[in-house]
Structures are given as structure tokens and as C-alpha cells.
Write an enzyme that holds these catalytic residues in place. Structure first.
Site, PDB file in Angstrom:
ATOM      1  N   THR A 310       0.782  -1.104  -0.060  1.00  5.26           N
ATOM      2  CA  THR A 310       0.083  -0.005  -0.060  1.00  5.26           C
ATOM      3  C   THR A 310       0.970   1.323   0.187  1.00  5.26           C
ATOM      4  O   THR A 310       0.605   2.346  -0.610  1.00  5.26           O
ATOM      5  CB  THR A 310      -0.920   0.026   1.101  1.00  5.26           C
ATOM      6  OG1 THR A 310      -1.903  -0.940   1.066  1.00  5.26           O
ATOM      7  CG2 THR A 310      -1.659   1.489   1.382  1.00  5.26           C
ATOM      8  N   HIS A 428      -8.961  -6.563   1.885  1.00  2.00           N
ATOM      9  CA  HIS A 428      -7.351  -6.678   2.410  1.00  2.00           C
ATOM     10  C   HIS A 428      -7.461  -8.207   2.566  1.00  2.00           C
ATOM     11  O   HIS A 428      -8.184  -8.741   3.276  1.00  2.00           O
ATOM     12  CB  HIS A 428      -7.133  -5.887   3.463  1.00  2.00           C
ATOM     13  CG  HIS A 428      -5.693  -5.835   3.824  1.00  2.00           C
ATOM     14  ND1 HIS A 428      -5.206  -6.909   4.115  1.00  2.00           N
ATOM     15  CD2 HIS A 428      -4.497  -5.005   3.483  1.00  2.00           C
ATOM     16  CE1 HIS A 428      -3.813  -6.617   4.530  1.00  2.00           C
ATOM     17  NE2 HIS A 428      -3.478  -5.692   3.854  1.00  2.00           N
TER      18      HIS A 428
HETATM   19  C1  GP9 Z   1      -3.181  -0.618   6.218  1.00  4.41           C
HETATM   20  C2  GP9 Z   1      -3.336  -0.816   5.015  1.00  4.41           C
HETATM   21  C3  GP9 Z   1      -2.995  -2.199   4.487  1.00  4.41           C
HETATM   22  O1  GP9 Z   1      -3.363   0.690   6.964  1.00  4.41           O
HETATM   23  O2  GP9 Z   1      -3.200   0.509   4.216  1.00  4.41           O
HETATM   24  O3  GP9 Z   1      -1.626  -1.929   3.705  1.00  4.41           O
HETATM   25  P1  GP9 Z   1      -1.020  -3.311   2.889  1.00  4.41           P
HETATM   26  O4  GP9 Z   1      -0.958  -4.307   3.640  1.00  4.41           O
HETATM   27  O5  GP9 Z   1      -2.010  -3.495   1.767  1.00  4.41           O
HETATM   28  O6  GP9 Z   1       0.225  -2.638   2.517  1.00  4.41           O
HETATM   29 MN    MN Z   2      -2.802  -2.414  -0.004  1.00  6.93          MN
END
Ligand code: GP9
Ligand code: MN
Length: 726
Positions: A310, A428
Site C-alpha cells: 500500500t 484486504h
Molecule cells: C493498512 C493498509 C494495508 O493501513 O493500508 O496495507 P497493505 O497491507 O496493503 O500494504
Molecule cells: Mn494495500
């Protein structure tokens, strides 16, 4: 005659014999990890051979340290302690690899406290029943100790013998290194990829190599100077493309609303999940936007993230620079480097107010520090929203509908024009994050629960986005805003793709790296209400190209900025997409992935490229490499501190605070009085919070009356109706 078992026990009763047996165990487990858990991309028998030998030299070197210990118990304690560490490294990597498709680096280890807050459940999910294999030696050792099947050897080795073992292991390692260099010249000096290092030299060697790299990064920063900046500026001047006059300034002065679509891949667009002969559209709302004339949609837009996931996507989207080759740029540099990010640029050049909304804690990915450096005026993290409960959240934060609902209170008080970013998270990994009335979208029926749940959480994300759009329309914000949407990275990792294959009409047997490459597409859409020039662009691009595209739509020429991407709406775009992972690159004609060449249009592999093809493939590989190396120069050397090509002031982070944001928003409104341009002020101090409506899945899709009752009543009906006529 001794039986085999007796011989084995006899061997164990010598210090050296016991050590050799431990190396044997470690070797077996390494083979399991290499060939079951890791995807080492072995291309030939020689590389296979390297994996067979590489666990031995360094395990001998490391375990051999114990041979210098004379006292019996201390010897066994040291030996088992070292053995435990070796195994910890192996098992931790095996598990880590399942989600990140990469190995644990020194920086990952140092940053774990910052990045793994809340990883708990997800980590548990990464375990497999067959991980028991990694414990078989432990069972054996406990058994041997309980049953005293061999005596401890109280005769220490002489120092000369211990030194001989160390020297022998060093010799073996040199041979290993030599053999590795035959396969891949300059393996360590050029650092192709972590996978290459592990498959040629093993995990401990990789860790040592990585430690050395980390040390060097620190050095690079202190040695960089304005001459390096000049080189990058020169590259940028040569690679920038002119805006397309048809679109330049189309969105000038409008609010910008960026919607980060967590783990959402492009294949979900227009996709229908087939289950038992019924097709279920996963993202009906995003599909409608994708085909809308008010949207610039991009069909060949690729994520370019690596281990920073992310956070890498945020770096790419808002700096037009890449994340790092190792670890997260946010964590390592984002809190310190001089940066010229989208919110800062728009704030300075267009007097935009900026804010981020996200339902996770503010420290995750080091966001608390990074957003200040980027000039974000406000950062509404979970502390500004509902208290997280079992029902409304999971380990990465609040459910998207809750996050959107709770954001309105602040959004309506922001001075316009504003630049805002909403980071969704419900879609996620491990895609099992919904509960209660939000459950209901059918689960796929593969062997992999991660894949099975993915469509349901993606559908939830789609419904959340629709609810937010409905709010924008109802509140009136829609008419003077543009909405930018992007998928941050893959949701289904390459290791799971063969399981996914049949769901997307592909044959798992003939699945190739080309298919993996194409699955790295993510959506990129810019929705401009009232505009009718939208279309689905086939231009190849990546996340690094998003900011130049957006800036030109906003009517700001990006010429004076160090941005490595190219406006995707420009006619001059070169369409070369560099992946951050392992030298992969995609262009409209050729795709170079995992060392193989494919025709991008058909996926046909080219095994014997002719001269023209070779030249062209080399050209796109070089272009990608150069782009990445320019990015690394800027990021690791903190080069923008030397940049004088525009007069954007350095962000004054001491003037930014993320505490008491609501009170400050109200104070600004009051100070501005009639001049206040917040939505709340414009509507005569009226809140729009009640306009956000997000019906649950079950409300949107009420279940039909249950089968048995229907049948019973049908039967009754027909009976009662047929009786009179008889
Ligand atoms: C956490 C979210 C996830 O705040 O943005 O991040 P990722 O695991 O996809 O890197
Ligand atoms: Mn992400």
C-alpha cells in the site's frame, strides 16, 4: 553387525556427528522450503543443483562456531541455540513468502514494530497444516533427549580441528559463490533480485548480503550531492511528455477525491463470478463508472509496488517516484526526505486544503510522519472515527462503509477546493473480514479460502464506493469534484494464481509467467462529472504515471517537477511499464517477465528472438532499468533537498499537527466567516452527515423466502385451487 539405527545413534554420540546430523535436518527442511514454500523460479538443472548444495556451507560455518566451546553442556547449548536461529530464519521466511513473495530483509526486521501492528490474525492465517514438517526435527530431538538414546560427548574438539572445520566451510562457501557466479555473473554486485540470491546462496547468505546493502544505503544518502540531482533532472527533462491540449485543465479548480481501492485487480472489472451455473457480478458500480463517458478509464494500467505494498502505491501515485527495491520507502525515508507530493503541490499552486481518511491507526506504514512531509493538512485516522469493534472492523482497520460514514463529519468542514484521499481496507488479505449483514455475496469454491473470499470483499468495496458516490451527489459535492480511483496492488499473489486460473477462464496447466504479469493490472479511473470526453484508454502505464496525468488535467504543467512518470493522456507517452520486482517490464509489443520474452498481445513466448526483437526487448529493459535507477537515486540520496528547478517551498512540518483537527476546522470556518468555503458553511451551517446511506448486503439483496416454505405453500395453493375445479 550394527543395525542402521545403531550406526545412526553411534554417529550422534560424537560432537561432529551430532552437528552433521543437524546439518542434515536443516538441509531437508531447506529443500522443503525452497521447493514447496518459496517460488525460486528455477530455470535449469544447474540452478536446481545450486539449491541442493547451498544450505550446507553456511550452516556448517554457523553451527561450527559451537565446536570452539569446550564444556559439554555449553557446547550442546550453543549448538542447539545456533541451530534454532538458523531454523527460525528459514521458517519465518517460508511463512513471510506466502504473502509477500519476497524474503525477510534486515529493514523488514527493523521495521516490524512499525508495520506489523495488527498483523496477528493475518499471520496465523498464513500457517498451513503441513508446516508440521518444520517441527519434525524438534520432535526427534525431544524424543532423543527424553529417551537418552545417545550419550553427550564430553570430549571437546581441539582448536585445530575446530579451525579446520571453519576453514572447510569457508572453502565450501567460496566454491558455492563461484558456482553461483557461473550461473549469474555479478550476482551480488548488481543485486538482480532477492530470489536469485537465495536460490544461489541460501538464506543466511542473503541476510548477510542484505545487511551490507542496508549499510550502503545509509552511506549513499550521506554521499549524495547536487551533481546527482542534475543527472536526474536531465533524465526527467528528456522523458517528460507534453500535455494533450484536448484534456489539459479539464478539471482545473475542482475538488479532488482520490479513492484507494485496496487490493482491487483489473480482472474484477466487468467480471462475473460463476458459481453452480449462476454468474455474480462482483463490481457493478465500478463497472458502470468504467464505461461512463465522464470517466477516463485505463485498461492497461499496472501496479508497480514491491514489499511496501500500500505504501509503495501511495508513493507512486502521489510522488511519481517508485518505492524501494527493499522494504518500504515510507518506513525508511518517507518521514525524513524532502518530497514534492501532490497535496503540497496543489496546496501551494492552487490553494487546496488536503486530507487523508483511513480507518487504521495513524502509525501504520509510518503515515503519521510521511503525511506531514507530503504537506497533508489533515490526517483522519481511526482515532477520529468510531471505536473499532469485532463487528465493524478487522485487524487493518474499520470497514469501508464505517470509514466513509465517519469521514463526512470532517469532509464537509474542509475549505474548498480540497484534495482528499480515502484509503479503503476491507478488501484486504485474508478476505474474510466481513460479518453480520454484510455477508452474503457468494464465496468461490476453490481449494484456497483466500481466493474464495476475495470476490465478496471486493463486492463490499464496490458497494461502499457506490454509497459514497450517492452521498457526493446528494450533498452537491459531486458537481464540483473529480474522483480518482486506483487499485493499489494485486490481491491474489502469484503463488495462488493457478488456483484462480479456472475461475477466469484459463487452464491452470498452461498457466505462464505471462499470465502472472497480466494479472498485475489494476484499475485507474478519473471520473469528471459533467465531462463527456471520457473513454477506455488502451495506453500501457503504471502507477508512476498517475500524478503527471492528474496534474495536467488540473491544468498544472509538470515540467518543473521531478516526476518520473508520463501523462497517460499525452500523445507522446512511451508506454514502457517498469515493475519494481525483478526487472520485469511490459510494453505494448513485448513483455519481459521472469527472464522470458512474450508477445504482449497474444502471450506467445519468444524463445529464439531475432535481432530486431532482441534489440527492442533490450531497449525496453534498459528504459525500465534507467527509470528505476533514477528513482532510487532520488529516494535513497534524498536528492530533492538539492533541487532548485521550481520554487515550491520545503514543507514546514512544524506547522502541521494532526491533533484536534476538528476543532481547527471549525476555528478556520469561524475566522473566515462569510468567506468560508466549506460545504457546511455553504449550506448555511447544515450538516450532510445524514445523507450518507450505506445499506448492508442483506438489505440490498434480501434473500428469497426460504425454499421449503415456498414449496409447502405452493403445494397448498395448488391443492386448494385444484380441488374446487375437480
Ligand atoms: C493498512 C493498509 C494495508 O493501513 O493500508 O496495507 P497493505 O497491507 O496493503 O500494504
Ligand atoms: Mn494495500
Amino acid at each position: 553387525m550394527k543395525t542402521l539405527r545403531q550406526k545412526f545413534y553411534h554417529t550422534l554420540s560424537f560432537r561432529l556427528g551430532f552437528l552433521a546430523v543437524l546439518i542434515g535436518f536443516y538441509w531437508l527442511k531447506s529443500m522443503w522450503a525452497y521447493h514447496i514454500d518459496f517460488h525460486l523460479g528455477l530455470e535449469n538443472p544447474y540452478q536446481l543443483f545450486l539449491t541442493l548444495i547451498n544450505p550446507i556451507p553456511l550452516s556448517l560455518l554457523i553451527l561450527g562456531i559451537a565446536l570452539y566451546v569446550k564444556q559439554t553442556k555449553a557446547f550442546y547449548g550453543t549448538l542447539l541455540g545456533l541451530y534454532g536461529l538458523l531454523n527460525l530464519l528459514l521458517v519465518a521466511n517460508a511463512i513471510y513468502f506466502r504473502e509477500f513473495s519476497d524474503f525477510i530483509t534486515i529493514t523488514t526486521m527493523l521495521a516490524t514494530s512499525k508495520v506489523s501492528a495488527g498483523l496477528g490474525d493475518a499471520a496465523l492465517n498464513l500457517f498451513r497444516p503441513w508446516d508440521i514438517i518444520y517441527l519434525l526435527d524438534v520432535f526427534f530431538l525431544v524424543y532423543a533427549w527424553r529417551k537418552k538414546i545417545f550419550p553427550l560427548d564430553s570430549r571437546p574438539l581441539t582448536n585445530r580441528l575446530a579451525i579446520a572445520v571453519t576453514s572447510f566451510s569457508a572453502l565450501l562457501f567460496s566454491i558455492n559463490l563461484f558456482l553461483a557466479e557461473i550461473d549469474r555473473p555479478e550476482l551480488l554486485s548488481r543485486g538482480f533480485s532477492n530470489t536469485y540470491v537465495v536460490r544461489a546462496l541460501g538464506l543466511p547468505a542473503f541476510l548477510g548480503y542484505d545487511g551490507n546493502q542496508t549499510y550502503k544505503t545509509q552511506k549513499i544518502r550521506s554521499e549524495a550531492d547536487s551533481a546527482d540531482m542534475a543527472i536526474v533532472a536531465d533524465y526527467v527533462a528528456q522523458h517528460q511528455v507534453k500535455p494533450n491540449p484536448d484534456y489539459f485543465g479539464l478539471a482545473k479548480g475542482k475538488n479532488v477525491i482520490v479513492l484507494h481501492l485496496e487490493s482491487f485487480q483489473q480482472f474484477l472489472i466487468d467480471y462475473k463470478l460463476p458459481i453452480d451455473g449462476v454468474e455474480h457480478e462482483v463490481a457493478p458500480f465500478l463497472n458502470s463508472l468504467y464505461h461512463d463517458q465522464q470517466t477516463f478509464s485505463f485498461a492497461n494500467f499496472f501496479h508497480q509496488v514491491k514489499a511496501g505494498k500500500t505504501s509503495d502505491s501511495e508513493t507512486l501515485m502521489e510522488l511519481s517516484l517508485f518505492g524501494l527495491n527493499q522494504g518500504s520507502y515510507f518506513v525508511q525515508y518517507g518521514g525524513d526526505n524532502t518530497q514534492q507530493a501532490a497535496p503540497h503541490i496543489l496546496g501551494e499552486l492552487g490553494n487546496y486544503t488536503s486530507a487523508v481518511f483511513h480507518g487504521n491507526i495513524g502509525t501504520f506504514w509510518n503515515r503519521n510522519s510521511v503525511y506531514k512531509q507530503w504537506g497533508y493538512d489533515y490526517w483522519f485516522d481511526q482515532s477520529y472515527m468510531s471505536k473499532a469493534t469485532q463487528e465493524n472492523s478487522f485487524q487493518y482497520g474499520l470497514n469501508d462503509k464505517v470509514m466513509f460514514a465517519d469521514s463526512i463529519k470532517y469532509l464537509e468542514r474542509l475549505q474548498q477546493p480540497f484534495y482528499t484521499k480515502f484509503i479503503t481496507v476491507s478488501n484486504h488479505y485474508p478476505y474474510q473480514n466481513l460479518s453480520g449483514d454484510e455477508l452474503g455475496f457468494p464465496l468461490a469454491k476453490t481449494k484456497d479460502d483466500t481466493i474464495n473470499g476475495y470476490f465478496a470483499t471486493a463486492n463490499y468495496l464496490d458497494a461502499s464506493i457506490k454509497a459514497f458516490f450517492d452521498y457526493l451527489k446528494a450533498s452537491g459535492l459531486y458537481d464540483n469534484s473529480i474522483i480518482v480511483m486506483y487499485g493499489d496492488h494485486y490481491g491474489i499473489s502469484n503463488s495462488r494464481n493457478t488456483e484462480l486460473a479456472s475461475l477466469i477462464g484459463k487452464n491452470p496447466e498452461t498457466w505462464t509467467d505471462y499470465d502472472n504479469a497480466m494479472l498485475q493490472r489494476v484499475p485507474f479511473m478519473i471520473h469528471i462529472p459533467g465531462m463527456d470526453k471520457g473513454f477506455i484508454s488502451q495506453t500501457f502505464g503504471g502507477e508512476v504515471d498517475a500524478l503527471p496525468t492528474l496534474m495536467h488535467l488540473m491544468g498544472i504543467d509538470n515540467q518543473a517537477f521531478i516526476q518520473l512518470g508520463q501523462d497517460l493522456l499525452s500523445k507522446d507517452n512511451q508506454q514502457i511499464v517498469a515493475f519494481r520486482t525483478s526487472n520485469h517490464v511490459i510494453a505494448p509489443d513485448y513483455t519481459s517477465y521472469a527472464g522470458k520474452i512474450y508477445k504482449t498481445e497474444t502471450g506467445e513466448e519468444i524463445t529464439n528472438p531475432d535481432d530486431t526483437t532482441s534489440v527492442r526487448v533490450q531497449e525496453i529493459r534498459d528504459a525500465a532499468k534507467q527509470q528505476l535507477s533514477m528513482s532510487d537515486k532520488v529516494q535513497t540520496g534524498d536528492l530533492l533537498r538539492f533541487y532548485t528547478g521550481n520554487d515550491l517551498p520545503k514543507v514546514d512540518i512544524s506547522a502541521i499537527s494532526y491533533i484536534d483537527s476538528f476543532e481547527r476546522l471549525i476555528a478556520i470556518e469561524q475566522e473566515l466567516g462569510k468567506q468560508s468555503k466549506s460545504l457546511y458553511s455553504q449550506l448555511g451551517q447544515k450538516s450532510t452527515q445524514s445523507l450518507f446511506q450505506a445499506p448492508t448486503y442483506l438489505e440490498l439483496n434480501p434473500p428469497p423466502p426460504s425454499e421449503p416454505t415456498t414449496k409447502a405453500s405452493d403445494a397448498e395453493m395448488s391443492e386448494s385451487s385444484s380441488t374446487p375445479s375437480d
